[in-house]
Design a protein around this motif. Structure first.
Motif, PDB file in Angstrom:
ATOM      1  N   TRP A  23      -1.011  15.940   9.214  1.00 14.75           N
ATOM      2  CA  TRP A  23      -0.931  17.383   9.896  1.00 14.75           C
ATOM      3  C   TRP A  23      -2.057  17.681  10.399  1.00 14.75           C
ATOM      4  N   ASN A  24      -2.103  19.088  11.284  1.00 19.61           N
ATOM      5  CA  ASN A  24      -3.439  19.893  11.521  1.00 19.61           C
ATOM      6  C   ASN A  24      -2.780  21.306  11.363  1.00 19.61           C
ATOM      7  N   CYS A  25      -3.848  21.994  11.613  1.00 23.06           N
ATOM      8  CA  CYS A  25      -3.695  23.484  11.345  1.00 23.06           C
ATOM      9  C   CYS A  25      -2.768  23.948  12.542  1.00 23.06           C
ATOM     10  N   CYS A  26      -1.904  24.878  12.088  1.00 21.61           N
ATOM     11  CA  CYS A  26      -0.923  25.542  13.407  1.00 21.61           C
ATOM     12  C   CYS A  26      -1.485  26.412  14.111  1.00 21.61           C
ATOM     13  N   GLY A  27      -3.030  26.709  13.754  1.00 22.36           N
ATOM     14  CA  GLY A  27      -3.620  27.682  14.639  1.00 22.36           C
ATOM     15  C   GLY A  27      -3.541  29.160  13.917  1.00 22.36           C
ATOM     16  N   SER A  66       0.511  23.857  17.301  1.00 22.58           N
ATOM     17  CA  SER A  66       1.735  23.799  16.547  1.00 22.58           C
ATOM     18  C   SER A  66       2.679  22.866  17.004  1.00 22.58           C
ATOM     19  N   ALA A  67       2.559  22.603  18.346  1.00 19.24           N
ATOM     20  CA  ALA A  67       3.630  21.690  19.034  1.00 19.24           C
ATOM     21  C   ALA A  67       3.165  20.158  18.569  1.00 19.24           C
ATOM     22  N   LEU A 106       5.077  27.797  14.431  1.00 22.31           N
ATOM     23  CA  LEU A 106       5.857  26.714  14.891  1.00 22.31           C
ATOM     24  C   LEU A 106       7.083  27.361  15.766  1.00 22.31           C
ATOM     25  N   LYS A 107       7.639  28.447  15.395  1.00 21.64           N
ATOM     26  CA  LYS A 107       8.698  29.234  16.147  1.00 21.64           C
ATOM     27  C   LYS A 107       8.266  29.729  17.448  1.00 21.64           C
ATOM     28  N   LYS A 108       7.107  30.133  17.520  1.00 23.48           N
ATOM     29  CA  LYS A 108       6.512  30.672  18.652  1.00 23.48           C
ATOM     30  C   LYS A 108       6.169  29.641  19.863  1.00 23.48           C
ATOM     31  N   ALA A 109       5.857  28.409  19.309  1.00 22.23           N
ATOM     32  CA  ALA A 109       5.410  27.440  20.020  1.00 22.23           C
ATOM     33  C   ALA A 109       7.010  26.776  20.637  1.00 22.23           C
ATOM     34  N   GLU A 110       7.879  26.769  19.855  1.00 23.29           N
ATOM     35  CA  GLU A 110       9.250  26.500  20.315  1.00 23.29           C
ATOM     36  C   GLU A 110       9.755  27.229  21.271  1.00 23.29           C
ATOM     37  N   HIS A 111       9.678  28.463  21.229  1.00 21.18           N
ATOM     38  CA  HIS A 111       9.959  29.653  21.942  1.00 21.18           C
ATOM     39  C   HIS A 111       9.339  29.543  23.571  1.00 21.18           C
ATOM     40  N   ASP A 112       7.872  29.480  23.223  1.00 19.95           N
ATOM     41  CA  ASP A 112       7.033  29.350  24.513  1.00 19.95           C
ATOM     42  C   ASP A 112       7.450  27.730  25.227  1.00 19.95           C
ATOM     43  N   LEU A 113       7.635  26.850  24.588  1.00 21.14           N
ATOM     44  CA  LEU A 113       8.277  25.517  25.460  1.00 21.14           C
ATOM     45  C   LEU A 113       9.239  25.555  25.878  1.00 21.14           C
ATOM     46  N   ALA A 114      10.539  26.457  25.321  1.00 19.46           N
ATOM     47  CA  ALA A 114      11.642  26.612  25.900  1.00 19.46           C
ATOM     48  C   ALA A 114      11.601  27.252  27.258  1.00 19.46           C
ATOM     49  N   HIS A 115      10.710  28.346  27.288  1.00 20.45           N
ATOM     50  CA  HIS A 115      10.699  29.605  28.407  1.00 20.45           C
ATOM     51  C   HIS A 115       9.582  29.560  29.162  1.00 20.45           C
ATOM     52  N   ILE A 168     -11.230  24.208  13.418  1.00 22.34           N
ATOM     53  CA  ILE A 168      -9.776  23.493  13.842  1.00 22.34           C
ATOM     54  C   ILE A 168     -10.091  22.474  14.988  1.00 22.34           C
ATOM     55  N   VAL A 169     -11.039  22.948  15.998  1.00 21.09           N
ATOM     56  CA  VAL A 169     -11.250  22.187  17.124  1.00 21.09           C
ATOM     57  C   VAL A 169     -12.144  20.821  16.506  1.00 21.09           C
ATOM     58  N   GLN A 170     -12.824  21.175  15.515  1.00 24.32           N
ATOM     59  CA  GLN A 170     -14.007  20.103  15.089  1.00 24.32           C
ATOM     60  C   GLN A 170     -12.842  18.980  14.238  1.00 24.32           C
ATOM     61  N   ARG A 171     -12.176  19.563  13.358  1.00 25.05           N
ATOM     62  CA  ARG A 171     -11.546  18.724  12.376  1.00 25.05           C
ATOM     63  C   ARG A 171     -10.038  18.683  12.289  1.00 25.05           C
ATOM     64  N   GLY A 172      -9.304  19.422  13.010  1.00 20.19           N
ATOM     65  CA  GLY A 172      -7.967  19.732  12.895  1.00 20.19           C
ATOM     66  C   GLY A 172      -7.395  20.534  11.827  1.00 20.19           C
ATOM     67  N   ARG A 173      -8.446  20.886  10.814  1.00 21.55           N
ATOM     68  CA  ARG A 173      -7.913  21.741   9.725  1.00 21.55           C
ATOM     69  C   ARG A 173      -9.018  22.618   9.302  1.00 21.55           C
ATOM     70  N   ILE A 174      -8.784  23.685   8.401  1.00 24.90           N
ATOM     71  CA  ILE A 174      -9.945  24.498   7.851  1.00 24.90           C
ATOM     72  C   ILE A 174     -10.028  24.334   6.589  1.00 24.90           C
ATOM     73  N   GLU A 175     -11.122  24.797   5.984  1.00 19.83           N
ATOM     74  CA  GLU A 175     -11.507  25.004   4.641  1.00 19.83           C
ATOM     75  C   GLU A 175     -11.880  26.344   4.390  1.00 19.83           C
ATOM     76  N   ASP A 176     -10.778  27.050   3.456  1.00 22.97           N
ATOM     77  CA  ASP A 176     -11.045  28.197   2.829  1.00 22.97           C
ATOM     78  C   ASP A 176     -12.660  28.567   2.644  1.00 22.97           C
ATOM     79  N   THR A 177     -12.990  28.091   1.634  1.00 18.19           N
ATOM     80  CA  THR A 177     -14.296  28.641   1.240  1.00 18.19           C
ATOM     81  C   THR A 177     -15.237  28.556   2.508  1.00 18.19           C
TER      82      THR A 177
END
Lengths: 314, 258
Positions: free
Chosen positions: A50-54, A70-71, A97-106, B158-167
């Motif tokens: 996974w990656n960060c949701c933003g 999120s998508a 994730l909910k926001k992405a779901e909503h945006d992609l639907a509308h 996030i753009v660089q690695r897909g994730r963040i690191e808190d510290t």
């Protein structure tokens, strides 16, 4: 009305999206969620790679990047892990994730950007409706449920006065949560009660707490600390005035915000509060007879051990 | 449209006289306070378009000025000058100099979404606040706010690695905003946890510092995102330069909240 038995079956095994916070500062939430799943025999399949949701930051640079991020998480769950339910305990992740779901639907423009970025990034674009995003509260409410908790905990939290704090991202804005505010059995956006219901089933005494969905200033915890401290102090003092011994949280940003600014309010404003802060999963874990260390309670900033011993929760 | 929030009357425009008689009528004292009217002559007719081109601002044209946003606002409750309804009004009227009077607080929106939740016209005022803060920095009216610096640092990771690191986010943010890493409250928190944490945790944290959490195979996504950000920024600059019109949101207005 929603079909409860159908959900109970569907949510027994779900895709699990911990997100960055639960890997870092919100570790206690992750540990306790997994411990409960194990105890109750519920299947959690972590979304692969996974990656960060933003979070709350990326949308300020561009909202559609957040929709894409999120998508991608949902795309991983659907296309790599073959799950159709994604459970996110973090309010920020859940919200996005909910926001992405909503945006992609509308919003056709969001669909266009997500498809373009997904193709360039080399994965299938997520399409609205392919997966259902749920919160840890939805998950436990549908699977073990109140009756299940009543039976398993035998009212172990009896005598513990709890203020249930839900924060912003779980209920607002209403339109991204179409399943809420649908009458009996559904969650309310103005008076959320799923956490109250679960903890009450474990025997706890929920106090009447007016700031359930107040904002803790979590987005500006570091960048505008004085504002955050004021907002948090308000929540802590209101909880104490309501007679609560502990605030139950269901969001890592709120949780860390309450704990950090409880210290900061004392250091900078000389305002000391004694109310404890625990994740609702830690409280339910204690009620189910899991030990505090296995629930990551020692990794919280505030020390709740005195209260746990006093209430005979070990 | 009358503006009737009391806080909008500027102290310097309140005129109270100790001894004043006009046409034989005594108008001295507090009960005869005058409010000097404001005259605005400089308009930026492109202002609404400029804000609409910023991230989150594309629904500003829908506003009806009902004031539900200001009424619901978390920040307004502790800072009365924080007034989303008023700022949206100024932007749509093109009153740039009036808007700039509040330039140093607009970034303080905490994204609690109470305004977006309540808005009957689906303006998403929270997005408009972020768009306005972004615009202020882009036009050079304000230095990047702490929140702006935090957002950029976070997004960059996030753009660089897909994730963040808190510290890393914390350290880089404090460094970029020139704040000391050792702050009384942060150290107090550090000591509080350090007392209880097992050694395993220290190792885990150090590990995350050296081997940053990363999404596998992220390179293609990184390039796609970098290209996209570049594209968006060029569009924004073109609108500010008056060379292009922003794309207004054509998504339907949702049904009003009950």
């Amino acid at each position: 009305m929603v079909d409860v038995t159908d959900k109970a079956k569907k949510y027994r095994s779900v895709g699990y999206y911990p997100g960055c916070a639960l890997e870092g500062t919100g570790n206690g939430y992750d540990v306790s969620t997994r411990a409960i799943a194990k105890k109750l025999g519920l299947g959690l399949r972590e979304v692969s790679n996974w990656n960060c949701c933003g979070a709350m930051e990326v949308k300020n640079v561009d909202p559609k990047i957040q929709t894409y991020l999120s998508a991608r998480v949902l795309s991983q769950a659907v296309n790599e892990d073959r799950v159709d339910v994604v459970m996110a305990p973090c309010n920020g992740c859940y919200h996005n994730l909910k926001k992405a779901e909503h945006d992609l639907a509308h919003d056709p423009k969001s669909v266009e950007v997500v498809e373009k970025l997904s193709t360039k990034a080399g994965h299938k674009a997520y399409k609205a409706g392919e997966a259902e995003t749920i919160h840890a509260l939805d998950w436990l409410k549908a699977t073990v449920g109140e009756d299940g908790l009543r039976e398993r905990t035998k009212g172990k939290l009896a005598g513990l006065k709890i203020a249930n704090y839900y924060g912003c991202m779980y209920v607002r804005p209403r339109h991204i949560f179409p399943e809420k505010d649908q009458g009996p059995g559904s969650e309310s956006t103005s008076q959320p009660h799923f956490m109250d219901d679960l903890l009450a089933a474990a025997g706890a005494e929920n106090v009447s707490f007016p700031l359930k969905t107040a904002c803790c200033g979590g987005a500006h915890t570091l960048s505008d600390s004085d504002t955050s401290t004021k907002l948090v102090l308000n929540i802590l003092q209101a909880a104490e005035a309501s007679g609560a011994e502990v605030i139950a949280t269901e969001c890592p940003t709120c949780h860390t915000g309450l704990e950090m600014h409880q210290v900061r309010a004392e250091k900078r404003f000389g305002k000391k509060t004694n109310v404890k802060v625990l994740y609702f999963t830690q409280l339910l874990g204690l009620a189910l007879g899991i030990g505090p260390r296995a629930l990551g309670i020692h990794t919280n900033i505030s020390d709740s051990m005195d209260l746990i011993i006093e209430k005979r929760l070990i | 449209m009358p503006i009737h929030e009391k806080s909008l009357i500027r102290p310097e425009n309140l005129k109270t006289h100790d001894n004043l008689v006009i046409e034989g009528i005594d108008v001295s004292g507090h009960w005869s306070t005058f409010i000097e009217s404001r005259v605005v002559t400089d308009y930026n007719e492109n202002l609404e378009d400029e804000i609409a081109a910023m991230p989150g601002g594309d629904k500003i044209h829908r506003c009806w000025q009902c004031g539900s946003c200001t009424n619901a606002c978390t920040v307004n409750a502790i800072e009365p000058r924080f007034n989303p309804r008023y700022w949206i009004y100024l932007i749509r009227m093109g009153m740039e100099s009036e808007l700039l009077r509040d330039k140093d607080i607009i970034w303080q929106c905490v994204s609690c979404h109470k305004c977006t939740h309540i808005c009957p016209r689906d303006v998403e005022p929270e997005g408009v606040m972020k768009a306005t803060a972004h615009w202020l920095t882009m036009k050079g009216y304000t230095p990047p706010s702490p929140s702006h610096i935090f957002d950029e640092e976070f997004t960059h990771q996030i753009v660089q690695r897909g994730r963040i690191e808190d510290t890393e986010v914390l350290q880089n943010f404090l460094r970029k905003t020139k704040q000391p890493l050792m702050q009384d409250w942060l150290t107090a928190i550090g000591f509080a946890i350090a007392k209880r944490l097992p050694v395993k945790w220290g190792i885990k944290m150090a590990w995350a510092q050296i081997f940053k959490p990363k999404t596998r195979g992220w390179d293609k996504a990184r390039i796609a995102l970098e290209d996209y950000i570049h594209e968006v920024e060029s569009e924004q600059k073109a609108v500010i330069a008056g060379k292009s019109k922003p794309q207004q949101s054509h998504a339907p207005v949702r049904e009003a909240a009950e």
